[in-house]
Design a protein around this motif. Sequence first.
Motif, PDB file in Angstrom:
ATOM      1  N   LEU A  66     104.994 -37.712  56.277  1.00  0.00           N
ATOM      2  CA  LEU A  66     103.827 -37.148  56.952  1.00  0.00           C
ATOM      3  C   LEU A  66     102.667 -38.138  56.872  1.00  0.00           C
ATOM      4  O   LEU A  66     102.084 -38.355  55.814  1.00  0.00           O
ATOM      5  CB  LEU A  66     103.441 -35.813  56.313  1.00  0.00           C
ATOM      6  CG  LEU A  66     104.507 -34.713  56.387  1.00  0.00           C
ATOM      7  CD1 LEU A  66     104.040 -33.459  55.647  1.00  0.00           C
ATOM      8  CD2 LEU A  66     104.858 -34.379  57.836  1.00  0.00           C
ATOM      9  N   ALA A  67     102.351 -38.742  58.003  1.00  0.00           N
ATOM     10  CA  ALA A  67     101.300 -39.756  58.068  1.00  0.00           C
ATOM     11  C   ALA A  67     100.331 -39.461  59.214  1.00  0.00           C
ATOM     12  O   ALA A  67      99.694 -40.370  59.757  1.00  0.00           O
ATOM     13  CB  ALA A  67     101.911 -41.151  58.250  1.00  0.00           C
ATOM     14  N   GLY A  68     100.204 -38.184  59.566  1.00  0.00           N
ATOM     15  CA  GLY A  68      99.412 -37.822  60.733  1.00  0.00           C
ATOM     16  C   GLY A  68      97.964 -37.502  60.455  1.00  0.00           C
ATOM     17  O   GLY A  68      97.205 -37.159  61.362  1.00  0.00           O
ATOM     18  N   GLY A  69      97.535 -37.586  59.181  1.00  0.00           N
ATOM     19  CA  GLY A  69      96.149 -37.261  58.850  1.00  0.00           C
ATOM     20  C   GLY A  69      95.169 -38.309  59.343  1.00  0.00           C
ATOM     21  O   GLY A  69      95.544 -39.436  59.675  1.00  0.00           O
ATOM     22  N   ARG A  70      93.888 -37.935  59.342  1.00  0.00           N
ATOM     23  CA  ARG A  70      92.854 -38.835  59.873  1.00  0.00           C
ATOM     24  C   ARG A  70      92.161 -39.665  58.798  1.00  0.00           C
ATOM     25  O   ARG A  70      91.313 -40.497  59.112  1.00  0.00           O
ATOM     26  CB  ARG A  70      91.826 -38.020  60.663  1.00  0.00           C
ATOM     27  CG  ARG A  70      92.388 -37.513  61.981  1.00  0.00           C
ATOM     28  CD  ARG A  70      91.410 -36.641  62.727  1.00  0.00           C
ATOM     29  NE  ARG A  70      91.318 -35.307  62.132  1.00  0.00           N
ATOM     30  CZ  ARG A  70      90.561 -34.333  62.621  1.00  0.00           C
ATOM     31  NH1 ARG A  70      89.833 -34.554  63.714  1.00  0.00           N
ATOM     32  NH2 ARG A  70      90.524 -33.141  62.057  1.00  0.00           N
ATOM     33  N   ALA A  71      92.498 -39.454  57.531  1.00  0.00           N
ATOM     34  CA  ALA A  71      92.002 -40.282  56.423  1.00  0.00           C
ATOM     35  C   ALA A  71      90.482 -40.386  56.411  1.00  0.00           C
ATOM     36  O   ALA A  71      89.928 -41.458  56.201  1.00  0.00           O
ATOM     37  CB  ALA A  71      92.628 -41.680  56.489  1.00  0.00           C
ATOM     38  N   THR A  72      89.810 -39.259  56.583  1.00  0.00           N
ATOM     39  CA  THR A  72      88.346 -39.303  56.678  1.00  0.00           C
ATOM     40  C   THR A  72      87.698 -39.776  55.386  1.00  0.00           C
ATOM     41  O   THR A  72      86.673 -40.471  55.411  1.00  0.00           O
ATOM     42  CB  THR A  72      87.802 -37.909  57.054  1.00  0.00           C
ATOM     43  OG1 THR A  72      88.333 -36.932  56.143  1.00  0.00           O
ATOM     44  CG2 THR A  72      88.209 -37.539  58.465  1.00  0.00           C
ATOM     45  N   ARG A  73      88.284 -39.421  54.228  1.00  0.00           N
ATOM     46  CA  ARG A  73      87.690 -39.855  52.959  1.00  0.00           C
ATOM     47  C   ARG A  73      87.942 -41.328  52.661  1.00  0.00           C
ATOM     48  O   ARG A  73      87.339 -41.897  51.754  1.00  0.00           O
ATOM     49  CB  ARG A  73      88.223 -38.985  51.810  1.00  0.00           C
ATOM     50  CG  ARG A  73      87.580 -37.605  51.772  1.00  0.00           C
ATOM     51  CD  ARG A  73      88.117 -36.774  50.623  1.00  0.00           C
ATOM     52  NE  ARG A  73      89.433 -36.233  50.923  1.00  0.00           N
ATOM     53  CZ  ARG A  73      90.145 -35.494  50.072  1.00  0.00           C
ATOM     54  NH1 ARG A  73      89.688 -35.247  48.855  1.00  0.00           N
ATOM     55  NH2 ARG A  73      91.317 -35.015  50.411  1.00  0.00           N
ATOM     56  N   MET A  74      88.817 -41.939  53.433  1.00  0.00           N
ATOM     57  CA  MET A  74      89.093 -43.364  53.269  1.00  0.00           C
ATOM     58  C   MET A  74      88.391 -44.181  54.343  1.00  0.00           C
ATOM     59  O   MET A  74      88.548 -45.388  54.437  1.00  0.00           O
ATOM     60  CB  MET A  74      90.600 -43.606  53.335  1.00  0.00           C
ATOM     61  CG  MET A  74      91.059 -44.967  52.880  1.00  0.00           C
ATOM     62  SD  MET A  74      90.954 -45.217  51.107  1.00  0.00           S
ATOM     63  CE  MET A  74      92.415 -44.351  50.564  1.00  0.00           C
ATOM     64  N   GLY A  75      87.599 -43.503  55.173  1.00  0.00           N
ATOM     65  CA  GLY A  75      86.905 -44.201  56.250  1.00  0.00           C
ATOM     66  C   GLY A  75      87.712 -44.313  57.522  1.00  0.00           C
ATOM     67  O   GLY A  75      87.374 -45.086  58.425  1.00  0.00           O
ATOM     68  N   GLY A  76      88.791 -43.522  57.626  1.00  0.00           N
ATOM     69  CA  GLY A  76      89.608 -43.519  58.837  1.00  0.00           C
ATOM     70  C   GLY A  76      90.751 -44.508  58.753  1.00  0.00           C
ATOM     71  O   GLY A  76      90.896 -45.254  57.787  1.00  0.00           O
ATOM     72  N   GLY A  77      91.587 -44.507  59.784  1.00  0.00           N
ATOM     73  CA  GLY A  77      92.733 -45.400  59.821  1.00  0.00           C
ATOM     74  C   GLY A  77      93.956 -44.797  59.158  1.00  0.00           C
ATOM     75  O   GLY A  77      93.997 -43.616  58.819  1.00  0.00           O
ATOM     76  N   ASP A  78      94.962 -45.643  58.968  1.00  0.00           N
ATOM     77  CA  ASP A  78      96.227 -45.203  58.389  1.00  0.00           C
ATOM     78  C   ASP A  78      96.215 -45.435  56.881  1.00  0.00           C
ATOM     79  O   ASP A  78      96.309 -46.575  56.420  1.00  0.00           O
ATOM     80  CB  ASP A  78      97.395 -45.971  59.014  1.00  0.00           C
ATOM     81  CG  ASP A  78      97.611 -45.607  60.472  1.00  0.00           C
ATOM     82  OD1 ASP A  78      97.952 -44.445  60.733  1.00  0.00           O
ATOM     83  OD2 ASP A  78      97.450 -46.491  61.328  1.00  0.00           O
TER      84      ASP A  78
END
Length: 203
Positions: free
Chosen positions: A9-21
């Motif tokens: 599952l890699a579909g998240g938006r990673a907002t706490r990481m500043g976005g990206g994968d």
Amino acid sequence: MSAPLGVILAGGRATRMGGGDKGLRMVGGRRLIDHVIDRLGPQCGAMAINANGDPARLSEFGLPVVADSLADHPGPLAGVLAGLDWAAGQGATAIVTAAADTPFFPKDLGARLMASAGPSGLCLAASPDETGRVQRHPTFGLWPVALRDDLRAALTAGLRKIVIWTDGHGAGQAVFDSTPFDPFFNVNTPEDIAAAEALMGAA
């Protein structure tokens, strides 16, 4: 029962990481998703990656990339559904899921989930937190293909919380040891990358 197929599952938006994968962030000299592929691969049949956006950025892994079929990033359950739809096309009966930002999950995850599955075939992983309270990790689960249309209907009706749906189907629970650290530790922030680096030697 044959080994389930695997879905990362890699579909998240990673907002706490500043976005990206998040899965492409480096930990221990390798990308997070490399660690996940190495751990999940021996536990399942074929594997796929659930990710949204341009699939070409993940082409080097040589795995099918399946996107959410529902719009507006409805959460991990949409990734599970995408994985189930893919598995149905492969003639499989179940999938086991793992999050792309979790490099230390157990190497016997799939077998333990299968052994603890409820009557419906569902099972979630869990582990004790620092207080000893058992916490579920709903992105790590065993999911029967037979329930995919039920899941689709629930998501279409607005359901987003995984455990509400799994509890409604009597999901089993596989509890894993948290010593010396929680194997389901996931990387959400830049600080978590530093923590993961420190844990690499103990994994």
